[in-house]
Design an enzyme around this catalytic site. Sequence first.
Site, mmCIF file in Angstrom:
data_model
loop_
_atom_site.group_PDB
_atom_site.id
_atom_site.type_symbol
_atom_site.label_atom_id
_atom_site.label_comp_id
_atom_site.label_asym_id
_atom_site.label_seq_id
_atom_site.Cartn_x
_atom_site.Cartn_y
_atom_site.Cartn_z
ATOM 1 N N HIS B 63 0.847 -1.203 0.000
ATOM 2 C CA HIS B 63 0.000 0.000 0.000
ATOM 3 C C HIS B 63 0.877 1.246 0.000
ATOM 4 C CE1 HIS B 63 0.926 -0.467 4.262
ATOM 5 N NE2 HIS B 63 0.365 0.688 4.554
ATOM 6 N N ASP B 67 6.106 4.254 4.761
ATOM 7 C CA ASP B 67 6.972 3.250 5.376
ATOM 8 C C ASP B 67 6.896 1.902 4.653
ATOM 9 O OD1 ASP B 67 4.307 3.259 6.455
ATOM 10 O OD2 ASP B 67 4.940 1.871 8.017
ATOM 11 N N HIS B 143 -7.342 -1.612 5.531
ATOM 12 C CA HIS B 143 -6.518 -0.563 6.106
ATOM 13 C C HIS B 143 -7.097 0.784 5.698
ATOM 14 C CE1 HIS B 143 -3.018 0.798 8.160
ATOM 15 N NE2 HIS B 143 -2.317 1.161 7.115
ATOM 16 N N HIS B 271 5.930 -5.196 12.641
ATOM 17 C CA HIS B 271 5.334 -3.863 12.488
ATOM 18 C C HIS B 271 4.939 -3.277 13.836
ATOM 19 C CE1 HIS B 271 2.810 -0.630 10.711
ATOM 20 N NE2 HIS B 271 3.584 -0.783 9.660
#
Lengths: 304, 304
Positions: B63, B67, B143, B271
Amino acid sequence: MLKFKVTILGSGSAVPTRDRNPTAQLINLHNTYILADCAEGTQLCLRENSIRLQKVDYILISHLHGDHFYGLPGLISTLHLLGRSKPITIFGPPGLEKAVMGMVEISRSNLRYPLRFVETQTEHKELIIEHSTFEIYSFPLLHKVPTTGFLFEEKPKKRLYRPEIGEDFGIPHYWIDRIKQGQDYIDEEGNRILNRLLTKDPEPPKSYAFCTDTAYYPKIATFIQDVDVIYHEASFLVEDKKRALETRHSTSQDAAQIAMLCNARKLVIGHFSARYNNLQPFLEEAKPFFNNVVLAYDGMVINV
Amino acid sequence: MLKFKVTILGSGSAVPTRDRNPTAQLINLHNTYILADCAEGTQLCLRENSIRLQKVDYILISHLHGDHFYGLPGLISTLHLLGRSKPITIFGPPGLEKAVMGMVEISRSNLRYPLRFVETQTEHKELIIEHSTFEIYSFPLLHKVPTTGFLFEEKPKKRLYRPEIGEDFGIPHYWIDRIKQGQDYIDEEGNRILNRLLTKDPEPPKSYAFCTDTAYYPKIATFIQDVDVIYHEASFLVEDKKRALETRHSTSQDAAQIAMLCNARKLVIGHFSARYNNLQPFLEEAKPFFNNVVLAYDGMVINV
């Protein structure tokens, strides 16, 4: 005393190596923090040098090759995530804003702090930042794409007042600041006491020049004459002079000649091509032209 | 035996720390090298893990948060500078090509190798790469922006031929490959020898799923049922569940529940938000739901 300190965050050229990051430097100029170039990974280099990211006030980008600005989207985003509210101003060539904001805006982060871009030009030397105690200039370099160097210059400091002499002449308190600024003292009867009797010379203003990337370009000397410390790229040794000419980079001999022409006090060379393992020859080739030369390394601190 | 190996290059979340880089993984799938996500600094992480940059064949971007893709311009440029000629294909959400190429093209480097972008979608699971011995799928995650996970799956392997039994039946050499593919043997007189007599079961095909970033999203289980190893993000602990919901991230408990629903063999969580110093509670909160769970770390190698 006011600080004037340069931290080399990356002293390598385009291909990052384990030992050398690509170009970035942090200049602490009287507690204003200026980042000169921002290669990929610069935010981590700042951390590794224990410099808080939020301290950065200005970012200056010399030119639009990736090893000089690819760290901007990440740094801009991290400052946002860390809750910055203080503005930041980025100076760089035309096109920088569009490219960088293309990366930042697609992440759909609405920045919490004001971010402003100001375009630099490569026609002439130009004042880009003026503070009460220092000035910063951009000036043209000679590279494959429009590129500027940056000159960081303290303003002349106030003269040092000699109170023991002032007392002898009965100088009133409210005159002292004017005297520090260089005025002669004139008493109520019109007598003039020369300033040079009442004051001592302050420390001379210091200056630092950041010159990367560039081919050998003697005109630099007209922009930064008498600079104290010059950082000049030295991508190649003389044996690779042909490659330097093709890519518009410098040899360490070129850098030394520029430092000599500038009448600089000290030369720091960097931006070494990853092809060289031993950098000692860079010094050997430079010293016949300019003796006070050192090799930059990541984490190096220069007190200007 | 064919390799199926995952190297975690970055196991942290958006704010890079000294210990954890943001997201990137390299998957060696039968000597095809696939980079999953490419945060700022990924090119250096590859070097630090002694992986030659030029090995990368495909790059998959989950995506468009910084980051997960800010390392692309630098990696693309460095591959060019190192003289790559082999093509590279990048899969990612719409908009990726424009943002990344805006950075690459302004550097005025005409890439020496073919670079192709393929858009992913978040409507359904989709085969994106098919090789003779494996397949790679994208599938939707949940997300704040369109995000996909990626499933790496070996194709069923050939059956293991038992030559000692083949000899007893006088099976000619040219039949062996067909038998390995599962056919029964039929001799010249029309007699059928069942394949399961002539062969042994091969090792079952292995699979690996990369799920980051995502909120708790049980539908994942329908896309990667019976996966061997699942990497699932676990940004937060249960005490920060509210923050996880707001930001559409997962807790380690969420990750464990997904692993359980998927009937996975092993769960790797990563993460982690930079706010936690001690990660032990991530394991403690996950284990009641899924026992075979480990914490990712930078440099970790997982043999699937």
